[in-house]
Design an enzyme around this catalytic site. Structure first.
Site, PDB file in Angstrom:
ATOM      1  N   CYS A  69       0.853  -1.191   0.000  1.00 22.91           N
ATOM      2  CA  CYS A  69       0.000   0.000   0.000  1.00 22.91           C
ATOM      3  C   CYS A  69       0.892   1.245   0.000  1.00 22.91           C
ATOM      4  CB  CYS A  69      -0.908  -0.013   1.220  1.00 22.91           C
ATOM      5  SG  CYS A  69      -1.933   1.467   1.384  1.00 22.91           S
ATOM      6  N   CYS A 124      -4.617  -0.416   0.192  1.00 27.20           N
ATOM      7  CA  CYS A 124      -5.172  -1.542   0.937  1.00 27.20           C
ATOM      8  C   CYS A 124      -6.682  -1.430   1.047  1.00 27.20           C
ATOM      9  CB  CYS A 124      -4.544  -1.627   2.325  1.00 27.20           C
ATOM     10  SG  CYS A 124      -4.787  -0.158   3.349  1.00 27.20           S
ATOM     11  N   HIS A 129      -7.543   2.330   2.817  1.00 24.15           N
ATOM     12  CA  HIS A 129      -6.999   3.429   2.026  1.00 24.15           C
ATOM     13  C   HIS A 129      -7.530   3.435   0.595  1.00 24.15           C
ATOM     14  CE1 HIS A 129      -3.547   3.615   5.111  1.00 24.15           C
ATOM     15  NE2 HIS A 129      -4.340   4.653   5.282  1.00 24.15           N
ATOM     16  N   CYS A 174     -13.109 -26.357   2.984  1.00 30.41           N
ATOM     17  CA  CYS A 174     -12.177 -27.478   2.821  1.00 30.41           C
ATOM     18  C   CYS A 174     -11.695 -28.006   4.167  1.00 30.41           C
ATOM     19  CB  CYS A 174     -11.008 -27.065   1.945  1.00 30.41           C
ATOM     20  SG  CYS A 174     -10.256 -25.484   2.388  1.00 30.41           S
ATOM     21  N   HIS A 214      -6.125 -22.878   2.043  1.00 34.16           N
ATOM     22  CA  HIS A 214      -6.797 -24.071   1.527  1.00 34.16           C
ATOM     23  C   HIS A 214      -6.225 -25.303   2.217  1.00 34.16           C
ATOM     24  CE1 HIS A 214      -8.987 -26.608  -1.179  1.00 34.16           C
ATOM     25  NE2 HIS A 214      -7.902 -27.085  -1.773  1.00 34.16           N
TER      26      HIS A 214
END
EC number: 3.4.19.12
Length: 862
Positions: A192, A212, A225, A326, A821
């Site tokens: 950022c 960001c 932001h 998951c 994941h």
């Protein structure tokens, strides 16, 4: 004909209902199986309860309830033949019939077309009335049928956050004007421009500003932001960095306040030097609030780049990912690879189904049996026929990767039930598989009273030895546990020089805004982790009963018994400066065979002297001693800043207050550990109730030693203890003596093995004589199996040798438990198999060094 139908339906009119607000209509999935309208037999929806049943189960519901009228739903799906039309919208007959239907198939509108059919079926004669038939049916029946056909999904009311509206093209996409300011965006190393945050970054498509995103209540996100920039400039569109692929990206319109499509995205990105065809998505298709920093981890764990062979049949069925689910799929795959779970639920399938309640969607045993049968039957994992194999080869030649043969089963009904009332698992956010495993064990314990409890295979006793460093006296206690947590000593890495060099290069790249260097993963010997587990820990605020004062104390833990199945968790997660859990990127040489015999507990040794069994005095300040009675109910002093830090992570406010209070305002990290340890308790989110000083005073034996007679423990807490093998009367007495606190009740049971001799309920249980040497016998006979009959005082444990073989492990990809994941690898028939959501394949290179949770089974005594 109309009169005939009206007369035919007259006897059944009282049983036909119109769905009301709050009624759930299950028209996409059977309550006992994964049959749907796409199944060969279609789906039958009861016109009274609105439950759905497959062809094999509708007769059972009819016999049990006497409900005769069902709506039969059938969807015929076929792949569209390719032609000149190419991308035409699929033909849809009777389009309103299955409005809002959620099925197990991922229909690609460009590849499939389908036709829906609906009819009323009257049991037991199976008389059929095609729908729609407005002119010939009574008005009430017509209204009821129309309401069922147009009802929303049964899950939409409960999971509003998990459903997404169809994304529309932004009104700004065609006319977007881009600033010619020479900005070029590098392929990586973004941050950022206002706060230097490196996660959840958005590229404004007008001027190329990288900023960001907003802060989320679970502790992820950014400082907002990007939207602040829009308010200052009115530049409306932004794309999320890390989601750009040749197929598109996540685009957000600040003006329209929603996710949008940008048909000209490739041109808009090219303006800043970004070639979409060269970009790879860094978030694996999951809704993460982070940029994936370790590409290699995702590739290694999922075995990307290898041509894995799909496997089919019994035990090789995948579980669909509902969106960040998951963690559930991998955990359940491993649990149902264990024979005790298979036997308890799938082996008793017919009995469970026959004795299920009127609403089987809310019955734990029924849904466990349904899931287990779906995974083990092979009905949902059939190999493709020859024509489909030829079609698959043709698509591979066109470089189109399809997994349509491995659809897997959808766990939506199961997830809805097991996550009910849980603030985290009921959400659509990623969760910790370790926490979900403990949650499932807890549910199995609660729902196994009076029947086989498969979670017994995980249960073991831990012996904790605390020693006063000054007096050298010791205290031994025992507690129940279900998994072993191994610390990760980074200082023991065998490649420390490489790590130091990498860190220096990374900092240099950050300062010069260059692409980061190739990451280096710490290599930790498993023996170092085991050694760290055995090291003594300092006991915070230890009060020595030998000295009658605070002193230094150390604690060591050993196995008082070894479980049938050992669950081993690698403690990879720690806290960053923003209190978001971060993951240690480490490689550990976890062995296939494990011998923990040397960690067997020994109990009190010759020459050791026990600490006196005394309670620490409660110190009352002089200025409050006189007014303690008046002020005992005042609000306790609580560090509100710590409370808010925890609340921002998504925990209930009252639970945060209790956590800070019970950890003595020691800071948010200590309070967070308290939350993790107590979040499964029934009163977890209840308001803080501080006992009065008089009640806590040891000088009041009538209050401290004998709880009030009306202090009847909650039946739920009693059932939890009894399911663990403790006698009912002892469980009640323990809860009464500890003000219904489950954790303290367990400690009370272990420290009062003979206390039930004089209890009122002892006469009712004459066959359960107390055993003063319950745990010493467990230690002495290491190869024996303890049962409730052999050891009525202690919990049910299956003790035996401490030698194990690895049979499964769950791996996590990503930088924190709030994102990423999970996949799992399970050894079946001598082969390692990877379960990646609905895809099930033979594993070529199982990444056993990158696992998060490992599962071992005990080796035979031979």
């Amino acid at each position: 004909m109309a009169a005939d139908l009206g007369e035919l339906l007259v006897p059944y009119m009282p049983t036909i209902r119109v769905p009301r607000t709050g009624d759930r209509v299950f028209k996409s999935e059977c309550a006992f199986s994964y049959d749907s309208p796409e199944s060969d037999g279609g789906l039958y929806v009861c016109m009274n309860t609105f439950l759905g049943f497959g062809r094999e189960h509708v007769e059972r519901h009819y016999r049990k309830t006497g409900q005769s009228v069902y709506m039969h739903l059938k969807r015929n799906v076929k792949e569209k033949s390719t032609g000149a039309a190419g991308g035409a919208v699929p033909r849809r007959k009777n389009g309103k019939v299955f409005l809002d239907l959620e099925l197990n198939r991922d229909l690609n509108g460009d590849d499939y077309e389908y036709e829906d059919e609906a009819k009323l079926v009257i049991f037991p004669d199976h008389f059929e009335i095609p729908l729609p038939n407005i002119e010939e049916l009574p008005a009430l029946v017509t209204i009821a049928c129309d309401a069922v056909l147009n009802a929303s999904s049964a899950y939409r009311k409960q999971e509003p956050d998990s459903w997404e509206e169809e994304i529309q093209v932004s009104k700004h996409a065609r006319s977007l004007r881009q600033t010619d300011n020479g900005v070029r965006i590098p392929p990586s190393g973004w941050k950022c421009s206002k706060c230097e945050m490196r996660e959840n970054l958005w590229l404004n498509l007008t001027d190329g500003a990288v900023l960001c995103g907003k802060w989320f209540f679970d502790g992820s996100g950014g400082n907002g932001h990007a939207i602040q920039h829009y308010r200052e400039t009115n530049f409306p569109l932004a794309v999320k960095l890390g989601t750009i692929t040749p197929d598109g990206a996540d685009v957000y319109s600040f003006d329209e306040e929603e996710a949008v499509l940008d048909p000209h995205l490739a041109d808009h990105l090219a303006h800043f030097g970004i070639d979409m065809l060269q970009m790879q998505k860094t978030e694996n298709g999951h809704t993460d609030n982070e940029v994936r920093p370790r590409v290699s981890e995702w590739e290694v764990i999922q075995e990307s780049g290898l041509k894995l062979k799909a496997v089919y049949g019994s035990g090789y069925t995948g579980i669909k990912n509902l969106g960040n689910s998951c963690y559930l799929g991998t955990t359940m795959q491993v649990l149902f690879s264990i024979p005790e779970f298979q036997r308890a639920y799938v082996g008793n399938l017919q009995r469970i189904f026959d004795y299920s309640p009127l609403d089987p969607t809310q019955d734990f045993a029924t849904q466990m049996a349904k899931l287990g049968h779906g995974l083990l039957s092979g009905q949902h994992s059939k190999p493709p026929v020859k024509s489909e194999l030829i079609e698959q080869v043709m698509k591979e030649e066109r470089q189109v990767l399809v997994w349509h043969q491995q659809k897997g089963i959808s766990p939506r009904m199961f997830k809805t039930l097991v996550s009910k009332g849980h603030p985290e698992f009921s959400s659509n956010r990623q969760q910790d598989a370790h926490e979900f495993l403990l949650h499932m064990i807890n549910l199995v314990e609660r729902n196994s009273a009076g029947s086989e409890n498969p979670s017994d295979v995980f249960r073991f006793l831990v012996e904790e030895r605390i020693q006063c460093c000054q007096s050298r006296k010791v205290r031994y206690t025992q507690r129940v546990d279900y998994l072993m947590q191994l610390p990760v000593p980074i200082e023991a890495a065998t490649n420390r020089e490489e790590l130091i060099a990498y860190e220096a290069k990374r900092r240099e790249a950050e300062e010069q805004r260059r692409a980061p260097p190739e990451p280096v993963r710490a290599r930790i010997p498993f023996t170092a982790c085991l050694q760290a587990f055995t090291e003594p820990d300092n006991v915070a605020d230890f009060w020595s009963s030998a000295l009658q004062a605070k002193s230094a104390g150390v604690k060591t833990s050993r196995f008082a018994s070894f479980p049938e199945y050992l669950v081993l968790q690698i403690k990879k997660f720690t806290f960053g400066v923003d209190w978001v859990p971060k993951k240690l990127d480490v490689s550990i040489d976890v062995p296939d065979f494990l011998d923990l015999s040397r960690l067997r507990a020994t109990g009190l040794q010759a020459g050791e002297e026990e600490l006196p069994d005394l309670t620490p005095p409660i110190v009352i300040p002089e200025d409050t001693r006189d007014s303690s009675m008046n002020n005992s109910m005042d609000s306790p002093e609580i560090d509100e800043s710590s409370v808010m830090q925890l609340a921002e992570m998504g925990f209930p406010l009252e639970a945060c207050r209790k956590a800070v209070y019970y950890t003595g305002n020691m800071g948010p990290e200590m309070a967070f550990n308290w939350i993790i340890a107590h979040m499964e308790e029934p009163d977890f989110a209840e308001p803080l109730a501080v006992p009065s000083l008089v009640e806590a005073s040891p000088s009041s034996p009538s209050l401290g030693q004998s709880p009030p007679l009306d202090n009847q423990p909650p039946e739920e807490s009693v059932s939890i203890l009894t399911s663990m093998g403790f006698p009912r009367h002892q469980s009640i007495q323990a809860l009464k003596s500890t003000n219904n606190n489950l954790e303290r009740a367990l400690d009370w049971i272990f420290t009062h093995p003979e206390s039930e001799e004089g209890s009122e309920g002892a006469s009712d249980m004459a066959d359960t004589e107390p055993n003063d040497n319950a745990f010493s016998s467990a230690n002495a006979h290491s190869d024996s199996t303890l049962s409730p009959d052999q050891d009525p005082v202690g919990p049910r444990i299956k003790d035996g040798p401490g030698r194990y073989e690895l049979f499964a492990f769950i791996s996590h990809m990503g930088t924190s438990t709030m994102s990423g994941h999970y996949v799992c690898h399970i050894k079946k028939e001598g082969r390692w198999v990877i379960y990646n959501d609905h895809k099930v394949c033979l594993s070529e290179r199982p990444p056993k060094d990158l696992g998060y949770i490992y599962f071992y089974h005990r080796l035979s005594r031979s």
